[in-house]
Design a protein around this motif. Structure first.
Motif, PDB file in Angstrom:
ATOM      1  N   GLN A   1      -0.712 -36.231  33.657  1.00 28.63           N
ATOM      2  CA  GLN A   1      -1.223 -35.384  34.527  1.00 28.63           C
ATOM      3  C   GLN A   1      -1.595 -36.292  35.778  1.00 28.63           C
ATOM      4  N   PRO A   2      -1.697 -35.503  36.949  1.00 27.79           N
ATOM      5  CA  PRO A   2      -2.279 -36.669  38.015  1.00 27.79           C
ATOM      6  C   PRO A   2      -3.566 -37.274  37.652  1.00 27.79           C
ATOM      7  N   GLY A   3      -3.656 -38.343  38.423  1.00 28.85           N
ATOM      8  CA  GLY A   3      -5.253 -39.062  38.208  1.00 28.85           C
ATOM      9  C   GLY A   3      -5.127 -39.985  37.100  1.00 28.85           C
ATOM     10  N   VAL A   4      -4.100 -40.548  36.657  1.00 25.27           N
ATOM     11  CA  VAL A   4      -3.995 -41.398  35.414  1.00 25.27           C
ATOM     12  C   VAL A   4      -4.144 -42.533  36.032  1.00 25.27           C
ATOM     13  N   VAL A   5      -4.909 -43.532  35.753  1.00 29.19           N
ATOM     14  CA  VAL A   5      -4.921 -45.067  36.157  1.00 29.19           C
ATOM     15  C   VAL A   5      -4.172 -45.953  35.244  1.00 29.19           C
ATOM     16  N   LEU A   6      -3.289 -46.659  35.768  1.00 25.60           N
ATOM     17  CA  LEU A   6      -2.447 -47.813  35.102  1.00 25.60           C
ATOM     18  C   LEU A   6      -2.597 -49.040  35.535  1.00 25.60           C
ATOM     19  N   PRO A   7      -2.818 -50.007  34.519  1.00 24.38           N
ATOM     20  CA  PRO A   7      -3.055 -51.530  35.102  1.00 24.38           C
ATOM     21  C   PRO A   7      -1.745 -51.953  35.656  1.00 24.38           C
ATOM     22  N   VAL A   8      -1.819 -52.695  36.726  1.00 23.81           N
ATOM     23  CA  VAL A   8      -0.560 -53.211  37.349  1.00 23.81           C
ATOM     24  C   VAL A   8      -0.049 -54.716  36.653  1.00 23.81           C
ATOM     25  N   SER A   9       0.845 -54.639  35.907  1.00 21.71           N
ATOM     26  CA  SER A   9       1.125 -55.804  35.048  1.00 21.71           C
ATOM     27  C   SER A   9       1.970 -56.827  35.540  1.00 21.71           C
ATOM     28  N   GLN A  10       2.593 -56.577  36.724  1.00 22.66           N
ATOM     29  CA  GLN A  10       3.569 -57.589  37.518  1.00 22.66           C
ATOM     30  C   GLN A  10       4.186 -57.055  39.083  1.00 22.66           C
ATOM     31  N   ARG A  11       4.277 -57.929  39.940  1.00 24.13           N
ATOM     32  CA  ARG A  11       4.840 -57.534  41.035  1.00 24.13           C
ATOM     33  C   ARG A  11       6.150 -58.131  41.503  1.00 24.13           C
ATOM     34  N   ILE A  12       7.046 -57.246  41.899  1.00 19.43           N
ATOM     35  CA  ILE A  12       8.651 -57.656  41.701  1.00 19.43           C
ATOM     36  C   ILE A  12       9.194 -57.181  43.360  1.00 19.43           C
TER      37      ILE A  12
ATOM     38  N   ALA B   1      22.474 -53.357  39.229  1.00 18.83           N
ATOM     39  CA  ALA B   1      21.324 -53.229  38.270  1.00 18.83           C
ATOM     40  C   ALA B   1      20.469 -51.874  38.740  1.00 18.83           C
ATOM     41  N   ASP B   2      19.613 -51.146  37.824  1.00 20.92           N
ATOM     42  CA  ASP B   2      18.945 -50.205  38.194  1.00 20.92           C
ATOM     43  C   ASP B   2      17.869 -50.738  39.440  1.00 20.92           C
ATOM     44  N   ASN B   3      17.799 -50.089  40.537  1.00 22.30           N
ATOM     45  CA  ASN B   3      16.730 -50.629  41.546  1.00 22.30           C
ATOM     46  C   ASN B   3      16.118 -49.352  42.132  1.00 22.30           C
ATOM     47  N   THR B   4      15.041 -49.915  42.783  1.00 21.14           N
ATOM     48  CA  THR B   4      14.392 -48.720  43.565  1.00 21.14           C
ATOM     49  C   THR B   4      14.455 -48.497  44.824  1.00 21.14           C
ATOM     50  N   SER B   5      14.654 -47.171  45.358  1.00 17.72           N
ATOM     51  CA  SER B   5      14.848 -46.862  46.740  1.00 17.72           C
ATOM     52  C   SER B   5      13.534 -46.634  47.354  1.00 17.72           C
ATOM     53  N   MET B   6      12.491 -46.991  46.963  1.00 23.19           N
ATOM     54  CA  MET B   6      11.054 -46.815  47.544  1.00 23.19           C
ATOM     55  C   MET B   6      10.240 -47.754  47.219  1.00 23.19           C
ATOM     56  N   ASP B   7       9.291 -48.095  48.368  1.00 24.06           N
ATOM     57  CA  ASP B   7       8.136 -48.878  47.751  1.00 24.06           C
ATOM     58  C   ASP B   7       7.094 -48.191  47.205  1.00 24.06           C
TER      59      ASP B   7
ATOM     60  N   LEU C   1       8.754 -54.061  31.141  1.00 26.83           N
ATOM     61  CA  LEU C   1       7.429 -53.479  31.397  1.00 26.83           C
ATOM     62  C   LEU C   1       6.681 -53.155  30.081  1.00 26.83           C
ATOM     63  N   LEU C   2       5.609 -53.585  30.068  1.00 28.34           N
ATOM     64  CA  LEU C   2       4.569 -53.339  29.048  1.00 28.34           C
ATOM     65  C   LEU C   2       4.290 -51.886  29.023  1.00 28.34           C
ATOM     66  N   PRO C   3       4.427 -51.277  27.630  1.00 26.85           N
ATOM     67  CA  PRO C   3       3.811 -49.719  27.620  1.00 26.85           C
ATOM     68  C   PRO C   3       2.332 -49.687  28.383  1.00 26.85           C
ATOM     69  N   GLY C   4       2.208 -48.456  29.049  1.00 29.62           N
ATOM     70  CA  GLY C   4       0.901 -47.947  29.543  1.00 29.62           C
ATOM     71  C   GLY C   4       0.596 -49.063  30.818  1.00 29.62           C
ATOM     72  N   THR C   5       1.554 -49.627  31.351  1.00 25.46           N
ATOM     73  CA  THR C   5       1.276 -50.471  32.705  1.00 25.46           C
ATOM     74  C   THR C   5       2.379 -49.902  33.784  1.00 25.46           C
ATOM     75  N   ALA C   6       2.095 -50.307  34.970  1.00 26.02           N
ATOM     76  CA  ALA C   6       3.137 -50.004  36.209  1.00 26.02           C
ATOM     77  C   ALA C   6       3.445 -51.465  36.720  1.00 26.02           C
ATOM     78  N   ALA C   7       4.544 -51.489  37.205  1.00 25.59           N
ATOM     79  CA  ALA C   7       4.838 -52.552  38.069  1.00 25.59           C
ATOM     80  C   ALA C   7       4.939 -52.269  39.843  1.00 25.59           C
ATOM     81  N   ARG C   8       4.379 -53.288  40.364  1.00 27.27           N
ATOM     82  CA  ARG C   8       4.443 -52.895  41.907  1.00 27.27           C
ATOM     83  C   ARG C   8       5.873 -53.629  42.335  1.00 27.27           C
ATOM     84  N   VAL C   9       6.574 -52.504  42.991  1.00 25.50           N
ATOM     85  CA  VAL C   9       7.954 -52.807  43.255  1.00 25.50           C
ATOM     86  C   VAL C   9       8.230 -52.489  45.016  1.00 25.50           C
TER      87      VAL C   9
END
Length: 429
Positions: free
Chosen positions: A80-91, A63-69, A100-108
């Motif tokens: 643009q730089p400086g956008v703030v996104l709520p963290v919706s989950q930790r994976i 499956a798609d996976n991340t090569s970085m923390d 992923l919920l729109p407008g959020t980020a996931a800690r991976v």
């Protein structure tokens, strides 16, 4: 070891090119290739040769996976730089997240599956985590504009389901074993190890530890050739030293043929009165004595010895090497090693030579024979020669880490490009 005895010049065969010799011996070895197959744990298959293809049972990665923390997100949510996104989950790795919920980020974390809906990952060094006051996951400030697909390893980008990842005839290196494991192969089918009988001829030969009487020499070839065979993954039947007698040589050949794929000898491959390999092999099977246009390693005996047992029909291949220690060593690398690979279903080809710069002068090359000179890399990445290229100087084979493959008549000047064959690849290819 000493050079082969005096030969009858009128009986010498014409010189054959090394390419002609290789084509003949490899063709015979392919026809006689080993068909016995063993199923081994992938853990225990290092150095063995595959008997059948290995096909992937899955996509790699699955499956798609991340090569970085970092943080997985939609690139469109960070114009643009400086956008703030709520963290919706930790994976973490090994955990499957929620879409992923729109407008959020996931800690991976590296190796973690990228959640559905995310199309990029921003490394943590380009983000600032903002903790939550209510015990939640907080938010993240993204200090760069991400591109779609960055730091995402796509499903199947390395290997697709059903793809052949390793072909039959491949020798299993550590990295090949890793690839077999990556596609789910817990076991592999490999060719049975080649069985090789080894003996030396010569009344002058004694073993280290024995008294060295006048005219005697220690049998270095026995150690060199046995080591080369074992490094090539062979099962070796060591028959020791055979006296310089026709009856003893015939008896040794009969014993060596039983249960073995190849008989390898050193010494006695000329046509002098004390060289009995050729008439003995002719009586017990068949043999050709070739004079190769190679230096060192000119004489090579090749043929077959009949098996006398009912359960082992056919014959064992026979290869007789010259007695000089460097000639024997190099002839093994150039002619015997390809035969061993071909017997196991491999191509029988040499490894690719490296084009490197010469740090020496070779003004008087052999005009007829292709030369294989002991050499090694220096600190500047150029090739230097051992000062004594005699076929009796075994110290040159220890000093060297490769051979220069020099065509007949080719003068070499400092700075010229030469063909360098690393010994490690010749021995272990």
């Amino acid at each position: 070891m000493a050079a082969d005895k005096t030969t009858d010049n009128t009986a010498r065969a014409p010189l054959m090119t090394l390419d002609e010799v290789l084509a003949r011996v490899v063709a015979v070895a392919h026809a006689a290739r080993i068909t016995d197959v063993e199923a081994l744990s992938t853990f225990g298959a290092l150095g063995r040769t595959l008997a059948s293809d290995i096909t992937s049972a899955l996509d790699v990665p699955p499956a798609d996976n991340t090569s970085m923390d970092g943080y997985a997100m939609r690139a469109a949510d960070v114009p643009q730089p400086g956008v703030v996104l709520p963290v919706s989950q930790r994976i973490p790795a090994g955990v499957v997240g929620q879409p992923l919920l729109p407008g959020t980020a996931a800690r991976v974390f590296t190796g973690a599956q990228v959640p559905a809906g995310a199309d990029c990952v921003v490394m943590q060094e380009q983000c600032v985590a903002q903790p939550s006051n209510d015990g939640g996951l907080g938010s993240v400030v993204v200090n760069t504009v991400p591109a779609q697909g960055q730091w995402v390893r796509r499903q199947g980008e390395d290997v697709r389901f059903g793809a052949v990842v390793l072909r039959a005839g491949t020798r299993l290196t550590p990295q090949a074993l890793g690839l077999a494991a990556a596609v789910g192969a817990a076991q592999v089918n490999v060719v049975r190890r080649p069985r090789v009988a080894l003996f030396s001829t010569g009344d002058e030969l004694v073993m280290p530890g024995e008294p060295l009487k006048p005219g005697a020499i220690y049998n270095s070839n026995r150690f060199t050739l046995r080591g080369l065979l074992e490094a090539a993954g062979c099962e070796v039947q060591d028959l020791g030293i055979v006296p310089d007698r026709l009856d003893a040589t015939r008896e040794a050949l009969r014993a060596a043929a039983i249960g073995n794929d190849l008989i390898l000898t050193s010494g006695g491959v000329s046509v002098g009165e004390e060289d009995h390999l050729r008439p003995a092999a002719a009586a017990e099977g068949h043999i050709a004595l070739w004079q190769m246009a190679a230096k060192p390693g000119k004489p090579l005996a090749f043929g077959g010895v009949r098996r006398d047992t009912d359960d082992k029909a056919g014959e064992a291949l026979l290869m007789g090497l010259p007695g000089n220690p460097v000639s024997s060593f190099i002839t093994f690398l150039l002619a015997v090693a390809p035969v061993l690979r071909a017997l196991q279903g491999g191509s029988g080809q040499w490894p690719v030579a490296l084009p490197l710069r010469a740090a020496f002068d070779w003004p008087k090359p052999d005009k007829i024979r292709r030369e294989f000179m002991r050499a090694r890399l220096n600190a500047e990445g150029q090739v230097e020669l051992f000062p004594n290229q005699s076929s009796g100087v075994l110290t040159s084979a220890v000093w060297a880490d490769g051979l220069i493959d020099n065509p007949a008549g080719c003068v070499i000047r400092p700075g010229d490009t030469v063909r360098f064959l690393p010994l490690a690849t010749l021995i272990g290819a």
